[in-house]
Enzyme design. Structure first.
Site, short mmCIF file in Angstrom:
data_model
loop_
_atom_site.label_atom_id
_atom_site.label_comp_id
_atom_site.label_asym_id
_atom_site.label_seq_id
_atom_site.Cartn_x
_atom_site.Cartn_y
_atom_site.Cartn_z
N GLY A 12 -8.43 -12.04 1.35
CA GLY A 12 -9.36 -11.24 0.57
C GLY A 12 -10.27 -10.34 1.38
O GLY A 12 -11.41 -10.08 0.98
N THR A 13 -9.79 -9.84 2.54
CA THR A 13 -10.65 -8.95 3.34
C THR A 13 -10.92 -7.64 2.61
O THR A 13 -12.02 -7.09 2.70
CB THR A 13 -10.05 -8.68 4.73
OG1 THR A 13 -8.72 -8.19 4.57
CG2 THR A 13 -10.04 -9.95 5.58
N ASN A 14 -9.93 -7.13 1.88
CA ASN A 14 -10.16 -5.91 1.10
C ASN A 14 -11.11 -6.17 -0.06
O ASN A 14 -11.94 -5.33 -0.39
CB ASN A 14 -8.84 -5.31 0.61
CG ASN A 14 -8.18 -4.43 1.66
OD1 ASN A 14 -8.79 -3.51 2.18
ND2 ASN A 14 -6.94 -4.74 1.99
N ARG A 66 10.27 -16.21 -14.41
CA ARG A 66 9.45 -15.05 -14.08
C ARG A 66 8.91 -14.37 -15.33
O ARG A 66 7.78 -13.89 -15.36
CB ARG A 66 10.28 -14.07 -13.24
CG ARG A 66 9.49 -12.89 -12.70
CD ARG A 66 8.25 -13.28 -11.94
NE ARG A 66 8.54 -13.64 -10.58
CZ ARG A 66 7.66 -13.61 -9.59
NH1 ARG A 66 6.42 -13.23 -9.81
NH2 ARG A 66 7.99 -13.97 -8.39
N HIS A 110 -2.05 0.29 0.62
CA HIS A 110 -0.87 0.00 1.44
C HIS A 110 -1.20 0.37 2.89
O HIS A 110 -1.76 1.44 3.15
CB HIS A 110 0.34 0.80 0.96
CG HIS A 110 1.58 0.49 1.73
ND1 HIS A 110 2.29 -0.68 1.55
CD2 HIS A 110 2.20 1.16 2.73
CE1 HIS A 110 3.31 -0.70 2.40
NE2 HIS A 110 3.28 0.40 3.12
N ASP A 147 3.13 2.64 -10.03
CA ASP A 147 4.11 2.95 -11.08
C ASP A 147 5.24 1.92 -10.98
O ASP A 147 5.10 0.90 -10.31
CB ASP A 147 4.62 4.40 -10.96
CG ASP A 147 5.38 4.67 -9.68
OD1 ASP A 147 5.68 3.72 -8.92
OD2 ASP A 147 5.71 5.85 -9.43
N GLU A 148 6.35 2.20 -11.65
CA GLU A 148 7.44 1.21 -11.70
C GLU A 148 8.14 1.02 -10.35
O GLU A 148 8.81 0.02 -10.14
CB GLU A 148 8.47 1.61 -12.77
CG GLU A 148 8.00 1.36 -14.20
CD GLU A 148 7.01 2.38 -14.74
OE1 GLU A 148 6.50 2.16 -15.86
OE2 GLU A 148 6.71 3.38 -14.05
N ASP A 151 5.51 1.16 -4.06
CA ASP A 151 4.70 2.08 -3.25
C ASP A 151 5.05 3.55 -3.54
O ASP A 151 4.97 4.40 -2.65
CB ASP A 151 4.87 1.80 -1.74
CG ASP A 151 4.44 0.39 -1.36
OD1 ASP A 151 3.48 -0.12 -1.95
OD2 ASP A 151 5.08 -0.20 -0.47
#
Length: 197
Positions: A12-14, A66, A110, A147-148, A151
C-alpha cells in the site's frame, strides 16, 4: 466531494502517498471512502484502518469460481457509492461488468512509460527487470483509465525517471515509486476531483 475507493494487493505505498497528499492538501475535494484488497495479509489494509478508513478483503480463494468472485467484488465496490476507483497495485483482472459500469471512473498506476513494458505479465519487479534487460535510459510511471484491455486505456499522466548505472530492479522500482508513482497518482486524483480531467 469525490468518493474514492482504492483497490490494493500488497503493502500500500501508493495508498500511503494518496493519504499523505490528502493530509497535506495536495488532493482537494476528495476522500478515500474505502480500501479493498484481494489479499487478507495486505499491509495496505492496516494503513487504511490506521487512517480510520473502512478496509475489507475479498479474496478469490473464498469463492467457488471467478464469476462469483467478480460478482462479489462489483457488489462490494457498489456498496460504497464511489465516484472513482483507484487501482494501486491491485493484481486482479478487473471484471468487464465493473469496467462497463464504471467507465472512465477507474484509474490505474503502472510502473513504466506506457506503451513500454506493459500488458499481460508486466507487473511489480518484472517491469523493472524488463526495462534493465532492454537497456532503456528512461523509464517512469503512467496513470491511465482502465478499459477492457491490459494497461491499454487512455493515458492521463506520465512522468519519466532516469535509469542509472548500477541500478538493480529493486533500486529502480524504489526510484520510480518515489519520483513518479507517488507524484502523479495523487495529482491525477486531484485533477479528477477538481474537474480538470
Amino acid at each position: 466531494m469525490l468518493r474514492v475507493g482504492v483497490l490494493v494487493s500488497g503493502g500500500g505505498t501508493n495508498l500511503q502517498a494518496i493519504l499523505d497528499a490528502m493530509d497535506q492538501g495536495k488532493i482537494t475535494n476528495a476522500e478515500v471512502a474505502a480500501v479493498i484488497s484481494n489479499n487478507p495479509g495486505a499491509y495496505a489494509l492496516e494503513r487504511a484502518r490506521n487512517h480510520g478508513i473502512p478496509a475489507e478483503c475479498i479474496s478469490p480463494k473464498d469463492f467457488p469460481d471467478r464469476a462469483s468472485f467478480n460478482e462479489a467484488l462489483v457488489a462490494k465496490v457498489d456498496s460504497y457509492d464511489l465516484d472513482l476507483v483507484v487501482l494501486a497495485g491491485f493484481l486482479v483482472k478487473i471484471p468487464e461488468a465493473m469496467i462497463a459500469k464504471y467507465r472512465n471512473k477507474i484509474i490505474n498506476i503502472h510502473p513504466s512509460l506506457i506503451p513500454s513494458f506493459c500488458g499481460v505479465g508486466y507487473y511489480g519487479l518484472k517491469v523493472h527487470e524488463a526495462a534493465l534487460a532492454r537497456g532503456v535510459k528512461l523509464t517512469g510511471a503512467t496513470v491511465h483509465f482502465v478499459d477492457e484491455g491490459m494497461d491499454s486505456g487512455p493515458i492521463l499522466l506520465q512522468k519519466a525517471v532516469e535509469v542509472k548505472p548500477g541500478d538493480t530492479p529493486e533500486l529502480l522500482q524504489r526510484r520510480v515509486m518515489e519520483e513518479a508513482e507517488w507524484v502523479i497518482l495523487p495529482r491525477a486524483i486531484d485533477m479528477i476531483a477538481n474537474g480538470q480531467i
